[in-house]
Motif scaffolding. Structure first.
Motif, short mmCIF file in Angstrom:
data_model
loop_
_atom_site.label_atom_id
_atom_site.label_comp_id
_atom_site.label_asym_id
_atom_site.label_seq_id
_atom_site.Cartn_x
_atom_site.Cartn_y
_atom_site.Cartn_z
N LYS A 17 -176.98 115.86 -0.85
CA LYS A 17 -175.87 114.92 -0.75
C LYS A 17 -174.53 115.65 -0.58
O LYS A 17 -174.32 116.66 -1.25
CB LYS A 17 -175.83 114.03 -2.00
CG LYS A 17 -174.84 112.88 -1.91
CD LYS A 17 -174.93 112.03 -3.17
CE LYS A 17 -173.97 110.87 -3.09
NZ LYS A 17 -174.03 110.03 -4.32
N HIS A 18 -173.66 115.10 0.33
CA HIS A 18 -172.35 115.72 0.65
C HIS A 18 -172.52 117.16 1.12
O HIS A 18 -171.71 118.03 0.80
CB HIS A 18 -171.42 115.67 -0.58
CG HIS A 18 -171.23 114.30 -1.16
ND1 HIS A 18 -170.60 113.27 -0.51
CD2 HIS A 18 -171.63 113.79 -2.36
CE1 HIS A 18 -170.58 112.19 -1.26
NE2 HIS A 18 -171.22 112.47 -2.40
N TYR A 19 -173.55 117.37 1.90
CA TYR A 19 -173.84 118.73 2.35
C TYR A 19 -172.85 119.19 3.41
O TYR A 19 -172.45 120.36 3.42
CB TYR A 19 -175.28 118.79 2.86
CG TYR A 19 -175.67 120.12 3.45
CD1 TYR A 19 -175.91 121.21 2.62
CD2 TYR A 19 -175.77 120.28 4.83
CE1 TYR A 19 -176.26 122.44 3.16
CE2 TYR A 19 -176.12 121.51 5.37
CZ TYR A 19 -176.38 122.59 4.54
OH TYR A 19 -176.72 123.79 5.09
N LYS A 20 -172.43 118.25 4.29
CA LYS A 20 -171.56 118.63 5.42
C LYS A 20 -170.08 118.45 5.12
O LYS A 20 -169.24 118.71 5.98
CB LYS A 20 -171.92 117.81 6.64
CG LYS A 20 -173.31 118.11 7.18
CD LYS A 20 -173.57 117.37 8.47
CE LYS A 20 -174.94 117.71 9.05
NZ LYS A 20 -175.19 117.02 10.32
N GLU A 21 -169.68 117.99 3.95
CA GLU A 21 -168.27 117.84 3.61
C GLU A 21 -167.66 119.19 3.28
O GLU A 21 -168.32 120.07 2.72
CB GLU A 21 -168.12 116.90 2.41
CG GLU A 21 -168.50 115.45 2.73
CD GLU A 21 -168.30 114.56 1.54
OE1 GLU A 21 -167.86 115.07 0.48
OE2 GLU A 21 -168.56 113.34 1.66
N PRO A 22 -166.34 119.39 3.66
CA PRO A 22 -165.71 120.69 3.35
C PRO A 22 -165.54 120.88 1.85
O PRO A 22 -165.27 119.93 1.11
CB PRO A 22 -164.36 120.60 4.06
CG PRO A 22 -164.09 119.14 4.18
CD PRO A 22 -165.43 118.48 4.36
N LYS A 23 -165.69 122.10 1.43
CA LYS A 23 -165.59 122.42 0.01
C LYS A 23 -164.25 123.06 -0.30
O LYS A 23 -163.70 123.81 0.52
CB LYS A 23 -166.71 123.38 -0.40
CG LYS A 23 -168.09 122.77 -0.28
CD LYS A 23 -169.14 123.76 -0.73
CE LYS A 23 -170.54 123.17 -0.62
NZ LYS A 23 -171.58 124.14 -1.07
N LEU A 24 -163.66 122.73 -1.45
CA LEU A 24 -162.41 123.33 -1.89
C LEU A 24 -162.66 124.71 -2.44
O LEU A 24 -163.72 125.01 -3.00
CB LEU A 24 -161.76 122.45 -2.96
CG LEU A 24 -161.39 121.03 -2.52
CD1 LEU A 24 -160.83 120.23 -3.70
CD2 LEU A 24 -160.36 121.06 -1.40
#
Length: 208
Positions: A17-24
Motif C-alpha cells: 500500500k502507498h508503494y508509488k507515493e513519494p517518501k519524505l
C-alpha cells in the motif's frame, strides 16, 4: 517456439500500500530563533497611535451634509398594467423630446448645401445649353410666344375632343373606325406637346 522463458517473480516481492507515493526524507532540520522575524509589540505606555486620530466630528459633518443636500427627485414612470407594474417614462418614447428641440422642423444644413449645389449645377447646365444652341444658330422662344403657343395647343385639343365626343357609339363601318383612330392619334400628340410646353420654361427653335 513456445512461451518465452521469463524468471518467475518471488512471492515475497508483492506490491504494498502507498508503494508509488513519494517518501519524505528522514532528515530533521534544527530550529533557530534567529530565522524568525518577530514584530515589535507596542508597550502599555506607547501613545503614538493617538497622533493619527482626526479631530473632525463626523456625526455633525454628516448631519450638515445631509441637511444641505437637495432631495433626490423620483424618476418619472408610468403604470402599464392593472396591478401597478411600472416602467421608466423617458425611454418609453411617450415623452416629446425631439419636438422641444430648437432646430425641430428646420431644414438641416447639409440639405441646404445640397440644394445650393444642385441650383448652381442647373444654372451651369442651362448656360452650357445656351452657348451650344447659340453656336448652332437657334432661336429661343420668348415667354409670350410660349404661352400663346400653349393656348393654341389647348384650343386645338378642345376642338379635337369635341369632334371625338360627336362620333357615333357604334363603329360598324371602316371609315368610322379610321376617323376615330385618327382623332385619337392627333389628341395624344397634342397632349404630348402641351406637356412639353408646360414642363420646360426655356425652348429653342432651329432657324432652318
Amino acid at each position: 517456439m513456445g512461451p518465452a522463458k521469463v524468471e518467475i517473480p518471488s512471492p515475497d516481492k508483492f506490491l504494498r500500500k502507498h508503494y508509488k507515493e513519494p517518501k519524505l526524507s528522514d532528515k530533521i532540520v534544527p530550529f533557530s530563533e534567529d530565522s524568525l522575524k518577530r514584530m515589535s509589540i507596542s508597550t502599555r505606555t506607547d501613545n503614538s497611535w493617538m497622533q493619527t486620530q482626526s479631530k473632525k466630528d463626523f456625526i455633525k459633518s454628516n448631519a450638515i451634509e445631509n441637511i444641505l443636500t437637495p432631495p433626490r427627485k423620483p424618476r418619472a414612470s408610468y403604470a402599464f398594467t392593472k396591478n401597478g407594474d411600472k416602467q421608466l417614462l423617458e425611454p418609453s418614447g411617450l415623452v416629446p423630446k425631439y419636438v422641444n428641440k430648437k432646430d425641430y422642423g428646420q431644414t438641416p444644413e447639409y440639405l441646404q448645401q445640397r440644394k445650393e449645389e444642385e441650383r448652381r449645377a442647373q444654372e451651369e447646365y442651362k448656360k452650357y445649353v445656351r452657348e451650344c444652341l447659340s453656336q448652332e444658330a437657334t432661336k429661343q422662344l420668348s415667354e409670350e410666344e410660349r404661352l400663346s403657343t400653349l393656348q393654341g395647343l389647348k384650343k386645338n385639343w378642345e376642338e379635337m375632343n369635341h369632334r371625338y365626343q360627336c362620333l357615333s357609339i357604334i363603329m360598324d363601318t371602316i371609315p368610322k373606325r379610321t376617323r376615330k383612330e385618327k382623332l385619337e392619334v392627333q389628341m395624344k400628340q397634342l397632349e404630348r406637346d402641351i406637356d412639353l410646353m408646360e414642363t420646360h420654361q426655356t425652348i429653342y427653335i432651329a432657324n432652318n
